[in-house]
Motif scaffolding. Structure first.
Motif, PDB file in Angstrom:
ATOM      1  N   ALA A   1      -5.519   9.737  -7.080  1.00 29.58           N
ATOM      2  CA  ALA A   1      -5.240   8.487  -6.369  1.00 29.58           C
ATOM      3  C   ALA A   1      -4.019   8.630  -5.476  1.00 29.58           C
ATOM      4  O   ALA A   1      -4.011   8.162  -4.330  1.00 29.58           O
TER       5      ALA A   1
ATOM      6  N   ASN B   1       0.827  -1.189   0.000  1.00 30.46           N
ATOM      7  CA  ASN B   1       0.000   0.000   0.000  1.00 30.46           C
ATOM      8  C   ASN B   1       0.870   1.251   0.000  1.00 30.46           C
ATOM      9  O   ASN B   1       1.957   1.259   0.578  1.00 30.46           O
TER      10      ASN B   1
ATOM     11  N   ARG C   1     -12.760   5.853  -5.001  1.00 29.64           N
ATOM     12  CA  ARG C   1     -12.149   4.917  -4.041  1.00 29.64           C
ATOM     13  C   ARG C   1     -11.222   3.912  -4.717  1.00 29.64           C
ATOM     14  O   ARG C   1     -10.630   3.061  -4.044  1.00 29.64           O
TER      15      ARG C   1
ATOM     16  N   ARG D   1      -8.193   1.899  -6.484  1.00 28.29           N
ATOM     17  CA  ARG D   1      -6.778   1.772  -6.139  1.00 28.29           C
ATOM     18  C   ARG D   1      -6.011   1.183  -7.319  1.00 28.29           C
ATOM     19  O   ARG D   1      -5.987  -0.037  -7.496  1.00 28.29           O
TER      20      ARG D   1
ATOM     21  N   LYS E   1      -3.924   6.067  -2.476  1.00 30.31           N
ATOM     22  CA  LYS E   1      -4.616   4.872  -2.931  1.00 30.31           C
ATOM     23  C   LYS E   1      -3.800   3.968  -3.849  1.00 30.31           C
ATOM     24  O   LYS E   1      -4.306   2.925  -4.274  1.00 30.31           O
TER      25      LYS E   1
END
Length: 247
Positions: A47, A4, A92, A94, A52
Motif C-alpha cells: 500500500a 492522501n 486497490r 487504501r 495508497k
C-alpha cells in the motif's frame, strides 16, 4: 480532513506536528538500503509503495486535556463513505492511519484510556444502527468494531511498545483502520490464507524483539477480535479488558 499519501504538505496551527508524524510512519516502510528486516505486513508495504495510505490527524487540546475526537468520527465517516465494502480489492485498497498528536510523558495506561475513549466515542456518535448480524458483546467470537454500518479492524500502535516494534508508529498513538472484510480477502480461511498468515507472523518474529502475540487470530476461524486490537508489549500480560458499552 483525510490526507492522501501523495499530498503531504507543511501543516500549520494545531496540525503542525502532522508532517513529522506522517514522515516517520512512511520511514517504517523504507528499507531500500536493506539495513534491517522489512516491515512484516507485506500488504502494508504494498500500500505504501503504491501511495495508497490515507491519514487522519487528531490534535490534542492541552486546555481541556482531551483529543479532538470529533475529528475522528467525522474523518472515519468520510473514509467509509469513499470505499465500497461490497467490492473490496486488496490491490486497490487504501488503509487509514489515524495519528494522534504526541503528548510528552504519556504512558501505556494513557494510551489504553484514549483508545477505549475513542472507541466509545465512535459507538456513541454513530448515526447508523449497529449491524444486526454483529453482537454487541466484545467478548463474543463474532464481535468486531463497527461504525457507520461498516465492520472494522483497529490495529493500535503506540510509542510505549519497545520490543514489539511493529506496533510502534512513532511518538504518538496511532490506529491503523481497515474494513474487517479486507482480511477475509487477503488471508481467507483456506490453505492459501493460512500460508499467508503464517508468513506474516514469521516476519513479525524477525522484525520484533519478541515473538508474535498469542492473541493474534482469524475472524473467519472464530478467534476474538478485541484482544487483537491493542496487544501488550510482551507475551505474558493479559489482554486489555473491554469497557465498551452500548445504548
Amino acid at each position: 480532513m483525510l490526507i492522501n499519501q501523495g499530498e503531504l504538505a507543511n501543516f500549520t496551527g494545531k496540525f503542525r506536528w502532522g508532517h513529522t508524524a506522517i514522515l516517520h510512519v512512511l520511514s517504517k516502510f523504507d528499507n531500500e538500503a536493506g539495513a534491517g528486516p522489512e516491515f512484516p505486513c507485506f500488504f502494508g508495504r504494498s500500500a505504501v509503495k503504491r501511495g495508497k495510505l490515507r491519514f487522519l490527524l487528531i490534535p490534542y487540546d492541552f486546555g481541556t486535556s482531551r483529543y479532538e475526537l470529533e475529528l475522528l468520527s467525522c474523518g472515519l465517516r468520510a473514509y467509509i463513505e469513499q470505499i465500497d465494502t461490497d467490492a473490496l480489492d486488496i490491490k486497490r485498497h487504501r488503509p487509514l492511519l489515524v495519528l494522534f498528536e504526541p503528548v510528552a510523558n504519556f504512558t501505556t495506561d494513557h494510551f489504553k484510556q484514549v483508545f477505549i475513549e475513542a472507541m466509545q466515542f465512535l459507538i456513541d456518535e454513530d448515526r447508523r444502527p449497529w449491524p444486526a448480524h454483529v453482537p454487541k458483546d466484545p467478548t463474543h467470537h463474532s464481535w468486531t468494531m463497527c461504525f457507520h454500518g461498516c465492520e472494522l479492524f483497529v490495529n493500535v500502535s503506540h510509542p510505549a511498545h519497545v520490543v514489539r516494534r511493529s506496533r510502534n508508529m512513532g511518538a504518538g498513538l496511532a490506529f491503523v483502520i481497515n474494513p474487517r472484510k479486507i482480511f477475509d480477502i487477503a488471508a481467507p480461511a483456506d490453505e492459501r490464507g493460512r500460508a499467508i498468515t503464517a508468513k506474516i507472523r514469521r516476519s513479525i518474529d524477525i522484525y520484533d524483539d519478541v515473538t508474535h502475540s498469542p492473541f493474534l487470530g482469524s475472524y473467519l476461524l472464530g478467534e476474538a477480535q478485541w484482544p487483537q486490537y491493542m496487544i501488550p508489549d510482551n507475551n505474558e500480560d493479559a489482554p486489555l479488558e473491554c469497557h465498551l458499552h452500548f445504548k
